[in-house]
Design a protein around this motif. Structure first.
Motif, PDB file in Angstrom:
ATOM      1  N   PHE A 287       0.848  -1.188   0.000  1.00 48.12           N
ATOM      2  CA  PHE A 287       0.000   0.000   0.000  1.00 48.12           C
ATOM      3  C   PHE A 287       0.883   1.236   0.000  1.00 48.12           C
ATOM      4  CE2 PHE A 287      -2.125  -3.406   2.321  1.00 48.12           C
ATOM      5  CZ  PHE A 287      -3.215  -3.612   1.489  1.00 48.12           C
ATOM      6  N   CYS A 288       0.449   2.270  -0.690  1.00 48.54           N
ATOM      7  CA  CYS A 288       1.252   3.489  -0.782  1.00 48.54           C
ATOM      8  C   CYS A 288       1.434   4.142   0.584  1.00 48.54           C
ATOM      9  CB  CYS A 288       0.588   4.464  -1.758  1.00 48.54           C
ATOM     10  SG  CYS A 288       1.661   5.817  -2.299  1.00 48.54           S
ATOM     11  N   ALA A 289       0.495   3.894   1.497  1.00 47.18           N
ATOM     12  CA  ALA A 289       0.641   4.403   2.861  1.00 47.18           C
ATOM     13  C   ALA A 289       1.964   3.967   3.465  1.00 47.18           C
ATOM     14  CB  ALA A 289      -0.521   3.904   3.727  1.00 47.18           C
ATOM     15  N   GLU A 290       2.418   2.766   3.106  1.00 46.75           N
ATOM     16  CA  GLU A 290       3.682   2.246   3.630  1.00 46.75           C
ATOM     17  C   GLU A 290       4.882   2.954   3.011  1.00 46.75           C
ATOM     18  OE1 GLU A 290       2.983  -2.387   4.437  1.00 46.75           O
ATOM     19  OE2 GLU A 290       2.277  -1.761   2.452  1.00 46.75           O
ATOM     20  N   VAL A 291       4.723   3.420   1.783  1.00 47.44           N
ATOM     21  CA  VAL A 291       5.807   4.159   1.127  1.00 47.44           C
ATOM     22  C   VAL A 291       6.135   5.409   1.934  1.00 47.44           C
ATOM     23  CG1 VAL A 291       6.477   5.449  -0.947  1.00 47.44           C
ATOM     24  CG2 VAL A 291       5.204   3.292  -1.164  1.00 47.44           C
ATOM     25  N   TYR A 292       5.082   6.049   2.458  1.00 50.93           N
ATOM     26  CA  TYR A 292       5.258   7.310   3.180  1.00 50.93           C
ATOM     27  C   TYR A 292       5.149   7.143   4.691  1.00 50.93           C
ATOM     28  CZ  TYR A 292       4.977   9.268  -1.466  1.00 50.93           C
ATOM     29  OH  TYR A 292       5.225   9.563  -2.793  1.00 50.93           O
ATOM     30  N   ASN A 293       5.020   5.882   5.153  1.00 49.87           N
ATOM     31  CA  ASN A 293       4.994   5.566   6.582  1.00 49.87           C
ATOM     32  C   ASN A 293       3.904   6.355   7.319  1.00 49.87           C
ATOM     33  OD1 ASN A 293       5.911   4.123   8.821  1.00 49.87           O
ATOM     34  ND2 ASN A 293       7.359   5.743   9.422  1.00 49.87           N
ATOM     35  N   VAL A 294       2.708   6.352   6.746  1.00 51.23           N
ATOM     36  CA  VAL A 294       1.557   7.033   7.330  1.00 51.23           C
ATOM     37  C   VAL A 294       0.395   6.052   7.409  1.00 51.23           C
ATOM     38  CG1 VAL A 294      -0.129   8.897   7.057  1.00 51.23           C
ATOM     39  CG2 VAL A 294       2.265   9.277   6.419  1.00 51.23           C
ATOM     40  N   VAL A 295      -0.270   6.010   8.565  1.00 54.93           N
ATOM     41  CA  VAL A 295      -1.413   5.116   8.746  1.00 54.93           C
ATOM     42  C   VAL A 295      -2.700   5.929   8.705  1.00 54.93           C
ATOM     43  CG1 VAL A 295      -2.552   3.459  10.266  1.00 54.93           C
ATOM     44  CG2 VAL A 295      -0.048   3.521  10.140  1.00 54.93           C
ATOM     45  N   PRO A 296      -3.584   5.663   7.749  1.00 53.94           N
ATOM     46  CA  PRO A 296      -4.875   6.361   7.719  1.00 53.94           C
ATOM     47  C   PRO A 296      -5.868   5.717   8.679  1.00 53.94           C
ATOM     48  CG  PRO A 296      -4.756   4.825   5.900  1.00 53.94           C
ATOM     49  CD  PRO A 296      -3.437   4.717   6.640  1.00 53.94           C
ATOM     50  N   ASP A 297      -6.986   6.381   8.903  1.00 50.07           N
ATOM     51  CA  ASP A 297      -8.071   5.797   9.700  1.00 50.07           C
ATOM     52  C   ASP A 297      -8.963   4.921   8.833  1.00 50.07           C
ATOM     53  OD1 ASP A 297      -7.670   7.293  12.322  1.00 50.07           O
ATOM     54  OD2 ASP A 297      -7.856   8.959  10.907  1.00 50.07           O
ATOM     55  N   ILE A 298      -9.043   5.269   7.555  1.00 49.29           N
ATOM     56  CA  ILE A 298      -9.840   4.515   6.596  1.00 49.29           C
ATOM     57  C   ILE A 298      -9.032   4.372   5.307  1.00 49.29           C
ATOM     58  CG2 ILE A 298     -12.006   4.387   5.307  1.00 49.29           C
ATOM     59  CD1 ILE A 298     -13.263   6.246   7.372  1.00 49.29           C
ATOM     60  N   LEU A 299      -9.062   3.181   4.722  1.00 53.93           N
ATOM     61  CA  LEU A 299      -8.323   2.897   3.496  1.00 53.93           C
ATOM     62  C   LEU A 299      -9.293   2.395   2.431  1.00 53.93           C
ATOM     63  CD1 LEU A 299      -5.399   2.518   2.216  1.00 53.93           C
ATOM     64  CD2 LEU A 299      -5.555   0.151   3.025  1.00 53.93           C
ATOM     65  N   CYS A 300      -9.279   3.023   1.270  1.00 52.93           N
ATOM     66  CA  CYS A 300     -10.160   2.623   0.169  1.00 52.93           C
ATOM     67  C   CYS A 300      -9.372   1.840  -0.880  1.00 52.93           C
ATOM     68  CB  CYS A 300     -10.787   3.854  -0.493  1.00 52.93           C
ATOM     69  SG  CYS A 300     -11.813   4.842   0.610  1.00 52.93           S
ATOM     70  N   LEU A 301      -9.901   0.676  -1.252  1.00 54.14           N
ATOM     71  CA  LEU A 301      -9.255  -0.182  -2.244  1.00 54.14           C
ATOM     72  C   LEU A 301     -10.255  -0.581  -3.321  1.00 54.14           C
ATOM     73  CD1 LEU A 301      -7.417  -2.592   0.235  1.00 54.14           C
ATOM     74  CD2 LEU A 301      -6.393  -0.659  -0.994  1.00 54.14           C
ATOM     75  N   ALA A 302      -9.760  -0.846  -4.515  1.00 56.59           N
ATOM     76  CA  ALA A 302     -10.576  -1.385  -5.612  1.00 56.59           C
ATOM     77  C   ALA A 302      -9.637  -1.700  -6.773  1.00 56.59           C
ATOM     78  CB  ALA A 302     -11.699  -0.433  -6.011  1.00 56.59           C
ATOM     79  N   LYS A 303     -10.068  -1.471  -8.006  1.00 54.83           N
ATOM     80  CA  LYS A 303      -9.280  -1.719  -9.212  1.00 54.83           C
ATOM     81  C   LYS A 303      -8.559  -3.062  -9.163  1.00 54.83           C
ATOM     82  CE  LYS A 303      -8.741   3.044 -10.868  1.00 54.83           C
ATOM     83  NZ  LYS A 303      -9.686   2.910 -11.983  1.00 54.83           N
ATOM     84  N   ALA A 304      -7.269  -3.070  -8.798  1.00 53.01           N
ATOM     85  CA  ALA A 304      -6.481  -4.315  -8.822  1.00 53.01           C
ATOM     86  C   ALA A 304      -6.873  -5.289  -7.726  1.00 53.01           C
ATOM     87  CB  ALA A 304      -4.998  -3.986  -8.707  1.00 53.01           C
ATOM     88  N   PHE A 305      -7.736  -4.888  -6.808  1.00 53.20           N
ATOM     89  CA  PHE A 305      -8.123  -5.734  -5.680  1.00 53.20           C
ATOM     90  C   PHE A 305      -8.748  -7.043  -6.146  1.00 53.20           C
ATOM     91  CE2 PHE A 305     -11.009  -6.689  -2.005  1.00 53.20           C
ATOM     92  CZ  PHE A 305     -10.031  -6.842  -1.037  1.00 53.20           C
ATOM     93  N   GLY A 306      -9.431  -7.011  -7.293  1.00 51.71           N
ATOM     94  CA  GLY A 306     -10.064  -8.217  -7.823  1.00 51.71           C
ATOM     95  C   GLY A 306      -9.201  -8.978  -8.801  1.00 51.71           C
ATOM     96  N   GLY A 307      -7.913  -8.625  -8.879  1.00 54.28           N
ATOM     97  CA  GLY A 307      -6.970  -9.389  -9.680  1.00 54.28           C
ATOM     98  C   GLY A 307      -7.165  -9.288 -11.173  1.00 54.28           C
TER      99      GLY A 307
END
Length: 457
Positions: A287-307
Motif C-alpha cells: 500500500f502506498c501508505a507504507e511508502v510514506y509511513n503514514v497510517v490512515p483511519d480509513i483505506l479505500c481499495l478497488a481496481k487491482a483488488f479483484g486481480g
C-alpha cells in the motif's frame, strides 16, 4: 385480439434477437475467430456503440488514435498484453487504469474464481459467507497500523462512498477536505470529493460540506481546518490520494502526508486514504501508505483488488471508526459487494502479490522504466516536460495537450497502449501489470523513442 397481436409481435422479436444472441454466444466459445467473423464483430461493435451504448466513445477513440485504429476491438488477453479481434498484440501500459497488477488473466486468480464458481457463485445474503470473513482477516493482517474491519464493495467509487458515510457516522461532522486535481469517483458522494470541474458542473449542487485545497499545500490545509473550526463546521475527515493518479501522477512533497496526518490528529478529523489506484503493490509497497509511513483511519481499495478478473473493492477501517456500524450492520449495504467470486479473486490476488514479491518488483522495474524514459526524454526536451512516479505508476508530462495526443496515438499505432485521455493529454499515465518483463519495458521505451523521433507537431 389486440393483446394477442401484441404477444405475437413480442414473440417474433424475441425469436429474432435470440438468433443474434446464439451467434454471439457461439463466438464467445471460440478461441480464435476467422477474418470474416472478426470483420463482423468489428462492424457490430462500432454500430452498436453508435446506436445503443454512446456515440461519444467513438468520437473519443477517433481523437486519440490514427486512421481506422479507432475501431480496434479488443478480444483476448494474457500476461502484460492484449490482442484485438484481428490478432494484433498490444503491450498494455494502461492496465485498465491500474486493474491488472498481477497480469491479465493470472492463472492463480482464474483458478480460484473458477473453483469457487463450480461450488457457489453468489451468496444467500442472509447466512454467513466464509470467504468474506477470511478475506477480512487477511486485510487486517496486511494493511498498515490498526486497520481491522472491512466493508466489501464492487468498485472504487463505492469504496469512497462507504468511507464518507463511515466518517459521518463516526464523528457526526459534515465537513470534508479534499484536494485540487483529486479523483475519487463519479457517484454523487465521491464526486463531491472529486475536483475535476468538467465532471462536477453538470451535477451541481453536490453533497454540501466539501472544501478543496491545493494538493501538497499543508499551510492552506491548516488554514482551512482553522477556519472551519472557528465557524463551527469542524472537519470530519480529509480524503486524499497518496499519489494522485487521474490528476497526472502527482507525487506529494517530502513529509506532506505525515503533516496531513498530524493535522487530522490535532483537529480531531479522520484521514481517509484513497488507494484505489495506488494500492495492491502499484507504488512499490503493498500500500502506498507504507511508502510514506503514514497510517490512515480509513483505506479505500478497488481496481487491482479483484486481480483483473472480478470487480471488487474494500473500505478498511480501524475498530474505533468502524464500530459505529456495529449496532446496525445494515446501515450501509450492497447486494454484490463481498460476493464469493470477488472474495476468491481478491484472496488469490493477495497470494500472488506476496509469493511473487510483486510490490518489490514494481519498485525495481519502475525505477528501470522511469530511468529509461528519462534518457529518451532528455533528447526531446522541447516535447517532454517531466517523467515522474513511484513504482509502476508513472506520469509522462508534455509541453502541450497536442504533443501528448500525438505521442499517445503514435504509441498505440505501434502496439503500446497508454492512458491518454480526451479531457487532458498533457500528461499520460503508464500503469502496466506489475508482472511486465524487462524485455517488454525495453520495447515500450524503444517505441517511445521512435514515436518522439517521428513526431510532427
Amino acid at each position: 385480439m389486440e393483446t394477442s397481436t401484441t404477444t405475437q409481435t413480442l414473440e417474433k422479436e424475441y425469436g429474432a434477437i435470440n438468433s443474434y444472441i446464439k451467434k454471439v454466444l457461439s463466438l464467445i466459445e471460440k478461441e480464435h475467430v476467422s477474418k470474416e467473423e472478426a470483420e463482423w464483430i468489428t462492424k457490430e461493435t462500432v454500430d452498436n456503440f453508435r446506436e445503443h451504448v454512446n456515440p461519444g466513445f467513438l468520437e473519443y477513440r477517433k481523437s486519440v488514435t490514427k486512421d481506422t485504429q479507432f475501431a480496434s476491438v479488443e478480444w483476448s488477453d494474457s500476461g502484460s498484453c492484449f490482442k484485438d479481434v484481428h490478432g494484433k498484440e498490444y503491450i498494455d501500459c494502461l492496465g485498465g487504469f491500474g486493474i491488472y497488477n498481477v497480469g491479465h488473466r493470472n492463472p492463480k486468480v482464474v483458478k480460484a474464481v473458477t473453483d469457487q464458481l463450480k461450488r457457489q457463485a453468489l451468496h444467500s445474503q442472509d447466512l454467513l459467507d466464509p470467504l468474506r470473513a477470511m478475506l477480512a482477516k487477511i486485510l487486517a493482517e496486511i494493511t498498515p497500523g490498526d486497520l481491522k474491519y472491512s466493508f466489501f464493495v464492487n468498485s472504487g467509487t463505492e469504496s469512497v462512498e462507504a468511507a464518507l458515510k463511515l466518517a459521518k457516522m463516526y464523528n457526526e461532522r459534515n465537513t470534508f477536505i479534499a484536494t485540487t486535481r483529486a479523483f475519487h469517483g463519479k457517484s454523487l458522494g465521491s464526486l463531491s470529493a472529486t475536483a475535476k470541474g468538467v465532471f462536477r458542473k453538470p451535477f451541481l449542487p453536490l453533497i454540501p460540506g466539501f472544501r478543496h485545497v491545493p494538493f501538497g499545500d499543508i499551510d492552506m490545509m491548516r488554514k482551512t481546518m482553522e477556519s472551519c473550526a472557528l465557524v463551527g463546521e469542524d472537519v470530519g475527515a480529509v480524503i486524499i490520494e497518496p499519489i494522485q493518479g487521474e490528476g497526472g501522477v502527482m507525487v506529494p512533497p517530502e513529509g506532506y502526508l505525515k503533516q496531513v496526518r498530524a493535522l487530522c490528529d490535532e483537529f480531531g478529523a479522520l484521514l481517509i486514504f484513497d488507494e484505489v489506484q495506488t494500492g495492491m503493490g502499484r507504488t512499490g509497497k503493498m500500500f502506498c501508505a507504507e511508502v510514506y509511513n503514514v497510517v490512515p483511519d480509513i483505506l479505500c481499495l478497488a481496481k487491482a483488488f479483484g486481480g483483473g478478473i472480478m470487480p471488487a473493492g474494500a473500505c478498511v477501517a480501524s475498530e474505533k471508526v468502524f464500530k459505529s456500524w456495529f449496532p446496525n450492520p445494515f446501515m450501509h449495504t450492497t447486494t454484490f459487494g463481498g460476493n464469493p467470486l470477488a472474495c476468491a479473486a481478491a484472496i488469490a490476488t493477495i497470494n500472488v502479490l506476496i509469493e511473487e514479491n510483486l510490490p518489490q518488483r514494481a519498485q525495481e522495474v519502475g525505477e528501470y522504466f522511469i530511468n529509461g524514459l528519462r534518457e529518451v526524454a532528455a533528447q526531446h526536451q522541447d516535447k517532454v516536460l517531466e517523467i515522474r512516479g513511484k513504482g509502476l505508476l508513472i506520469g509522462v508530462e508534455f509541453h502541450s495537450d497536442e504533443i501528448g495526443y500525438e505521442v499517445s496515438k503514435g504509441l498505440f499505432d505501434r502496439g503500446v497502449l497508454v492512458a491518454g485521455t480526451l479531457i487532458n493529454s498533457k500528461t499520460f499515465r503508464i500503469e502496466p501489470p506489475l508482472t511486465i518483463s524487462y524485455d517488454e519495458v525495453d520495447q515500450v521505451i524503444a517505441t517511445f523513442k521512435t514515436t518522439l523521433e517521428t513526431l510532427k507537431v
